[in-house]
Write a protein that holds these residues in place. Sequence first.
Motif, PDB file in Angstrom:
ATOM      1  N   UNK A  83       0.855  -1.184   0.000  1.00  0.00           N
ATOM      2  CA  UNK A  83       0.000   0.000   0.000  1.00  0.00           C
ATOM      3  C   UNK A  83       0.893   1.236   0.000  1.00  0.00           C
TER       4      UNK A  83
ATOM      5  N   UNK B  18      -1.544   5.056   3.385  1.00  0.00           N
ATOM      6  CA  UNK B  18      -2.841   4.615   2.861  1.00  0.00           C
ATOM      7  C   UNK B  18      -3.069   3.172   3.304  1.00  0.00           C
ATOM      8  N   UNK B  19      -3.666   2.988   4.480  1.00  0.00           N
ATOM      9  CA  UNK B  19      -3.712   1.664   5.089  1.00  0.00           C
ATOM     10  C   UNK B  19      -4.859   0.808   4.559  1.00  0.00           C
ATOM     11  N   UNK B  20      -4.802  -0.481   4.830  1.00  0.00           N
ATOM     12  CA  UNK B  20      -5.960  -1.347   4.590  1.00  0.00           C
ATOM     13  C   UNK B  20      -5.980  -2.399   5.695  1.00  0.00           C
ATOM     14  N   UNK B  21      -7.150  -2.949   5.933  1.00  0.00           N
ATOM     15  CA  UNK B  21      -7.296  -3.947   6.979  1.00  0.00           C
ATOM     16  C   UNK B  21      -7.316  -5.347   6.381  1.00  0.00           C
TER      17      UNK B  21
ATOM     18  N   UNK C 205     -11.642  -3.723   1.823  1.00  0.00           N
ATOM     19  CA  UNK C 205     -11.646  -2.319   1.434  1.00  0.00           C
ATOM     20  C   UNK C 205     -10.177  -1.996   1.183  1.00  0.00           C
TER      21      UNK C 205
ATOM     22  N   UNK D 123      -7.144   0.837  -0.298  1.00  0.00           N
ATOM     23  CA  UNK D 123      -6.987   2.302  -0.344  1.00  0.00           C
ATOM     24  C   UNK D 123      -7.493   2.869  -1.670  1.00  0.00           C
TER      25      UNK D 123
ATOM     26  N   UNK E 295      -3.153   3.587  -5.322  1.00  0.00           N
ATOM     27  CA  UNK E 295      -2.129   2.552  -5.379  1.00  0.00           C
ATOM     28  C   UNK E 295      -0.921   3.164  -6.088  1.00  0.00           C
TER      29      UNK E 295
ATOM     30  N   UNK F 196      -0.543  -8.772  -1.530  1.00  0.00           N
ATOM     31  CA  UNK F 196      -0.096  -8.284  -0.215  1.00  0.00           C
ATOM     32  C   UNK F 196      -0.391  -9.281   0.913  1.00  0.00           C
TER      33      UNK F 196
END
Lengths: 448, 448
Positions: free
Chosen positions: A8, A12-15, B43, B45, B48, B96
Amino acid sequence: MKKYNTACPSGFPEFTPAQERVRQQWLAVIREVFEKNGFLPIETPLVEHEENLVAKGGNPKEIYVLKRLHDDGEEGHSGNAVRFDHTVPLALYVARHLNELAFPFRRYVIGPVMRGERAQKGRFRQFDQCDIDVVGMENLSLLNDALMPAIIIQIFEKLKIGDFVVRINNRKILLGILEIFGVQPQKYELAMKILDKREKISDEEILEELESAELTGLQAQRFLNFEISNKNNDDVLKNLREHLAFKTSKIFQEGVMELQIVIHALKAIGISESRCRIDLSIARGLDYYTGTVYETTLLDDRISGSICSGGRFDDLAEIFTGKKLPGVGISIGLTRLLAQLFEAKILQPDRSSPTEVLVIAADEKYLSHALELGTKIRAMGFATENYLEGKKLDKQFSYADKLGIPVCVVIGENEVKSGTAQVKNMKQKKQEEVKIKDLEKMLKNVLE
Amino acid sequence: MKKYNTACPSGFPEFTPAQERVRQQWLAVIREVFEKNGFLPIETPLVEHEENLVAKGGNPKEIYVLKRLHDDGEEGHSGNAVRFDHTVPLALYVARHLNELAFPFRRYVIGPVMRGERAQKGRFRQFDQCDIDVVGMENLSLLNDALMPAIIIQIFEKLKIGDFVVRINNRKILLGILEIFGVQPQKYELAMKILDKREKISDEEILEELESAELTGLQAQRFLNFEISNKNNDDVLKNLREHLAFKTSKIFQEGVMELQIVIHALKAIGISESRCRIDLSIARGLDYYTGTVYETTLLDDRISGSICSGGRFDDLAEIFTGKKLPGVGISIGLTRLLAQLFEAKILQPDRSSPTEVLVIAADEKYLSHALELGTKIRAMGFATENYLEGKKLDKQFSYADKLGIPVCVVIGENEVKSGTAQVKNMKQKKQEEVKIKDLEKMLKNVLE
């Protein structure tokens, strides 16, 4: 072969799916409480005309603008900037729909905003804010200022995040103190901004900053140390009313009267003092609030900073509308809060899949029977998934385990012949044969 | 005074509160059905790394990148591009989290994407896509291709959008046709793209384009006119199996076999032919599908284009992961669909506020009684709002009317004294006095 950096972008994080499931459950609760309190949903575009965002105090160093990768000069693509909060877009929304809206306009909005801040732990460049605001035409009753903590308290209690307190103040009280201590009016804003850093830097540093803002040593000391510390809201109000400033500073007096109205209203709606407490050190110096201000603290050392803040503003959108539109609002910093709760393991997601029942064919031959059965089980109301890959049974069970799916329903030759299914409780590792006609009752028992 | 252009930037639409309420209801239904079918929420970001989006086929002219308004050269702010779909971010998400995920990985995502297209009616630069995809490790059963229409049909039936049909095809069938007609392989992709315009331009124009793509006149004619038109899926399959190409083109044969498996699975799960029909003209020429393809048409002349499309892809993320990850997915173009339904008045939002009960004080003196009562009514489970501005009664009622709030509860001196409230049914303009202890039953009657 070319190597791609698939991480990422920084900030700009993601879970993970399991975390995202929690986030979705939280969003549903937040949305539900907002609606139970009569707030209308709105959603504004991610971008607005650049000059509108700058006009309302956006920090140009933090504002992102959109450009096209290969700009061919076609019109309408430039001059668009990404929203950095939901308040300026609210002002623009009100300007755009002024004649369609009923005032006071109560709206909520949930969605991402972006700030080009220096990337550091716990600071994101894209993060979700969940905002409610009430906007009045010309006037807005102070009772609305009591609703904001009341709603936030409903949410955090429903989310069971642990002990927390909404701390409330009125900026006019702080301004009155500065006035009575003889600070020049043009230094008020700066002094408030410095006071706002109270939980981040030491008292010595605050004093130093106040002095370099040209407050005298005595003024700085008195401002920093002004505090009427009582655990009881009524006692704090009583002390404020007896304070020297109450007679000599009109703005101080106004602030105390306003705070009193809000505290009384909170009582009327049954909010306990342990949940909403006066804290005279709350300044919200970086925002443009003019009266009531809020910060919310989770009473857990592992979570730092305010998890939900807001306040009252005299003027939302005068430059856009020519009308006086006072408002009050509050905002949950969702991404930052969740990231901290996950990091500290206060919130531990249990499973990543919503699936309650995984339907498995013991043999590829029975996949279409399994599909049929899956459709039937879904129609009973259970979240149902078919495993379709024709792998060995143990592979299919370990797929269920990895996702935390609680029940597997297996059919093979015997079951198809006898109109039954094997129901496997994945936690208890217990398997039982049931007639298809008894399946619904059985699944209800296991899953409830 | 400076004049600001407060309009939404061109191509970045927003809905009114009443429309937004519909959108929220739709999102809840879509999310619920996705989860009932065992899809995990994710979800990603909004941005990219630029090179990752370009690598997976993004049109550089349509890709937006983020810049800071005043760039001070600080690292990490440039080279970020806004996602133009959810498929490339899915590929990156899988890369990721490769080791944390269980395969087949079934995820849904709902959120905005951006494309810097020429602004025109019905074309947006920011719009919501609701996507589901199943991604397999090395292999993925063709039965998953049957789930996509099945899920979409559950959603659109629940949303009651009127009559619709999911049209299904397999691109291998079209490739087989091109092969059997002797078109050179390097022209296949272009020919598919041209065929894809079928509903937008005339047959003559298609023929012209095919010929300028160097198909012979005969090839172009035959390709355009290849169609086996039967209303019945089984008959179409039967005709395809009997087609000359079935014996002479391996890829044609593969396509027919695959389509047959998918159609049989749809039957097993009880999908009727009126909802999912083979249409051999579906090409999805602009996407990178390799097998099954879908388009969904609303059977209403006022709504143009496909409202939900997708297909199977052999390779999701090989360049990012070094692994073969085949998948199948489908996507609802939510913003465009809703905008068209509102425009054509097929969807008519009834009211903008979620509030069921507006609590009114007949006199400002009783505002805190009203607040208390409001809290009580909300605890009964009704969405409840207090009118707090101390305006005259008729102003308060017209606020309720403007927002479509169905019930007002009024208290004044008499009611406070006698422990009652006036309940006004706003539709029937009927008012009735009730004891507070009977209020819950009364409100249930009116609101249900």
